[in-house]
Structures are given as structure tokens and as C-alpha cells.
Design a protein around this motif. Structure first.
Motif, PDB file in Angstrom:
ATOM      1  N   THR A  73       0.826  -1.201   0.000  1.00 12.42           N
ATOM      2  CA  THR A  73       0.000   0.000   0.000  1.00 12.42           C
ATOM      3  C   THR A  73       0.860   1.251   0.000  1.00 12.42           C
ATOM      4  O   THR A  73       0.577   2.203  -0.743  1.00 12.42           O
ATOM      5  CB  THR A  73      -0.934  -0.005   1.229  1.00 12.42           C
ATOM      6  OG1 THR A  73      -1.688  -1.220   1.224  1.00 12.42           O
ATOM      7  CG2 THR A  73      -1.870   1.175   1.205  1.00 12.42           C
ATOM      8  N   ASN A 129       2.341   1.633  -3.427  1.00  7.35           N
ATOM      9  CA  ASN A 129       1.323   2.060  -4.382  1.00  7.35           C
ATOM     10  C   ASN A 129       0.992   3.539  -4.237  1.00  7.35           C
ATOM     11  O   ASN A 129       0.780   4.228  -5.231  1.00  7.35           O
ATOM     12  CB  ASN A 129       0.053   1.216  -4.233  1.00  7.35           C
ATOM     13  CG  ASN A 129       0.125  -0.068  -5.009  1.00  7.35           C
ATOM     14  OD1 ASN A 129       0.664  -0.117  -6.109  1.00  7.35           O
ATOM     15  ND2 ASN A 129      -0.426  -1.121  -4.442  1.00  7.35           N
ATOM     16  N   TRP A 166      -2.015   1.351 -10.041  1.00  7.22           N
ATOM     17  CA  TRP A 166      -1.834   0.627  -8.778  1.00  7.22           C
ATOM     18  C   TRP A 166      -1.130  -0.695  -9.055  1.00  7.22           C
ATOM     19  O   TRP A 166      -1.741  -1.751  -8.956  1.00  7.22           O
ATOM     20  CB  TRP A 166      -3.225   0.415  -8.169  1.00  7.22           C
ATOM     21  CG  TRP A 166      -3.325   0.338  -6.696  1.00  7.22           C
ATOM     22  CD1 TRP A 166      -3.548  -0.788  -5.974  1.00  7.22           C
ATOM     23  CD2 TRP A 166      -3.235   1.391  -5.749  1.00  7.22           C
ATOM     24  NE1 TRP A 166      -3.604  -0.483  -4.640  1.00  7.22           N
ATOM     25  CE2 TRP A 166      -3.420   0.849  -4.472  1.00  7.22           C
ATOM     26  CE3 TRP A 166      -3.002   2.762  -5.856  1.00  7.22           C
ATOM     27  CZ2 TRP A 166      -3.392   1.611  -3.326  1.00  7.22           C
ATOM     28  CZ3 TRP A 166      -2.976   3.510  -4.721  1.00  7.22           C
ATOM     29  CH2 TRP A 166      -3.173   2.949  -3.464  1.00  7.22           C
TER      30      TRP A 166
END
Length: 130
Positions: A3, A6, A50
Motif C-alpha cells: 500500500t 502504491n 496501482w
């Protein structure tokens, strides 16, 4: 960790790459014959937005038309996109923080070269290991 990478990717490179792929997809969808290229461009845009935690796999049902479309894509856009991803990846790898981002850019090269007959799946998907 995915995360965080990203989010950093989204801010530094992903948003701009995704916008470029979406614009290319819109242009491709103007003509009926190039709609498959537009759809492929939209898929790459989602992947470019992403990329961490996703991978590209071959589709088993891809046939001759995908191969012909990939040859056309390679000549018209794929080679130039791959060169752009290569140089951007090298530039990102100059700093230690940019190395994972550069590797993500290198991961985009195969799908930007030959997008038809490929599928973008989560790394947790069983097809990712096939």
C-alpha cells in the motif's frame, strides 16, 4: 508495504501514466476497428495506477486475432511505450527509494509491448503462479 509503495507510485508516476493510457484508450475507441486496443489501454491504465500486488498472466483462450493485434500494437505504440517505461525505470532506479518504482516500471514493459491476450491479476490469484 504494498500500500505504501502504491501510494508513492501513484503520486510520482502512476497518475500520469494512467492518464496517458486512458487518453490513448479514448482515441482508440473512436474507430470501431481499434476498440480492442482501447480496451487494452484501459486495462493497462488500471495496472499503471496501482501496480504493486498485481501481475500479468497469459490468457489461455487468446488466439490468432490477439497475435495479429499484438503485432499491429507493437509497431504502432508498443515499442515506443516500452522504451518510455525502460528509460523512466532507469531514471527511477538512480535513488534507493526509487528502485521499487523503477522495477514496477519494468513490470509494465511486457504488457505495454503485447497487451492483447494478457490478463492482469492479483498476486494472490492462483493464475499468477501458472
Amino acid at each position: 508495504m504494498r500500500t505504501i509503495l502504491n501510494i508513492i507510485w501513484l503520486l510520482l508516476a502512476g497518475l500520469w501514466l494512467a492518464i496517458g493510457y486512458v487518453l490513448a484508450g479514448i482515441v482508440c475507441c473512436v474507430l470501431i476497428i481499434t476498440i480492442p486496443f482501447g480496451i487494452a489501454s484501459f486495462r493497462i491504465a488500471a495496472y499503471a495506477l496501482w501496480p504493486f500486488g498485481k501481475t500479468v498472466v497469459r490468457r489461455g483462450d487468446a488466439g490468432v486475432m490477439s497475435a495479429i493485434g499484438n503485432v499491429i500494437w507493437f509497431v504502432v505504440a508498443g515499442l515506443w511505450l516500452a522504451i518510455g517505461h525502460l528509460f523512466t525505470g532507469i531514471a527511477l532506479c538512480i535513488t534507493i527509494i526509487g528502485i521499487p518504482l523503477g522495477i514496477a516500471n519494468f513490470k509494465l514493459i511486457p504488457v505495454s509491448l503485447l497487451p492483447l491476450g494478457r490478463e492482469i491479476v492479483s498476486t494472490g490469484d492462483p493464475r499468477a503462479f501458472a
